[in-house]
Design an enzyme around this catalytic site. Structure first.
Site, PDB file in Angstrom:
ATOM      1  N   CYS A  42       0.863  -1.187   0.000  1.00  0.00           N
ATOM      2  CA  CYS A  42       0.000   0.000   0.000  1.00  0.00           C
ATOM      3  C   CYS A  42       0.898   1.235   0.000  1.00  0.00           C
ATOM      4  O   CYS A  42       1.602   1.495   0.978  1.00  0.00           O
ATOM      5  CB  CYS A  42      -0.902  -0.016   1.238  1.00  0.00           C
ATOM      6  SG  CYS A  42      -1.714   1.549   1.614  1.00  0.00           S
ATOM      7  N   CYS A  45       0.105   3.731   2.724  1.00  0.00           N
ATOM      8  CA  CYS A  45       0.569   3.209   4.013  1.00  0.00           C
ATOM      9  C   CYS A  45       2.069   3.457   4.167  1.00  0.00           C
ATOM     10  O   CYS A  45       2.531   3.913   5.217  1.00  0.00           O
ATOM     11  CB  CYS A  45       0.275   1.719   4.137  1.00  0.00           C
ATOM     12  SG  CYS A  45      -1.475   1.290   4.028  1.00  0.00           S
TER      13      CYS A  45
END
Length: 113
Positions: A42, A45
């Site tokens: 991600c 993230c």
């Protein structure tokens, strides 16, 4: 079960939590905790890592956990997107943000409740 967490010495950087048991021990050790639920791969993230480090250095207790490593966490904490940030007080989730990238000042204010 002994825990590696010490309420007298809060961590000064984000703590990577392996599973739900570690998450439970972590949020029960400290009064106020910010936890990022993330997944590998991600991009948003990954971009939150330095932000989370800054929040931890400012005095907030920060943990990170990949719910794919312990799938029941997805349902337990209603993780529909990542990153999701959950603030815990006294071991219980009290607030959340799941809107993608969160700037440092906003995340720090959220962590401090």
């Amino acid at each position: 079960m002994s825990t590696p967490f010490n309420a007298e010495q809060p961590p000064e950087r984000p703590v990577d939590l392996a599973d739900g048991d570690e998450l439970t021990a972590f949020v029960e050790t400290y009064d106020d905790v910010l936890v990022e639920f993330y997944t590998d791969g991600c991009g948003v993230c990954a971009s939150m890592e330095p932000v989370l480090s800054g929040v931890a250095r400012s005095g907030a207790v920060v943990g990170t956990i990949n719910p794919r490593d312990d799938p029941p966490l997805v349902d337990e904490y209603r993780i529909a997107s990542v990153p999701t940030f959950v603030r815990f007080r006294d071991g219980e989730p009290v607030d959340r943000i799941s809107e993608g990238f969160v700037p440092g000042e906003q995340l720090q204010a959220f962590a401090q409740g």
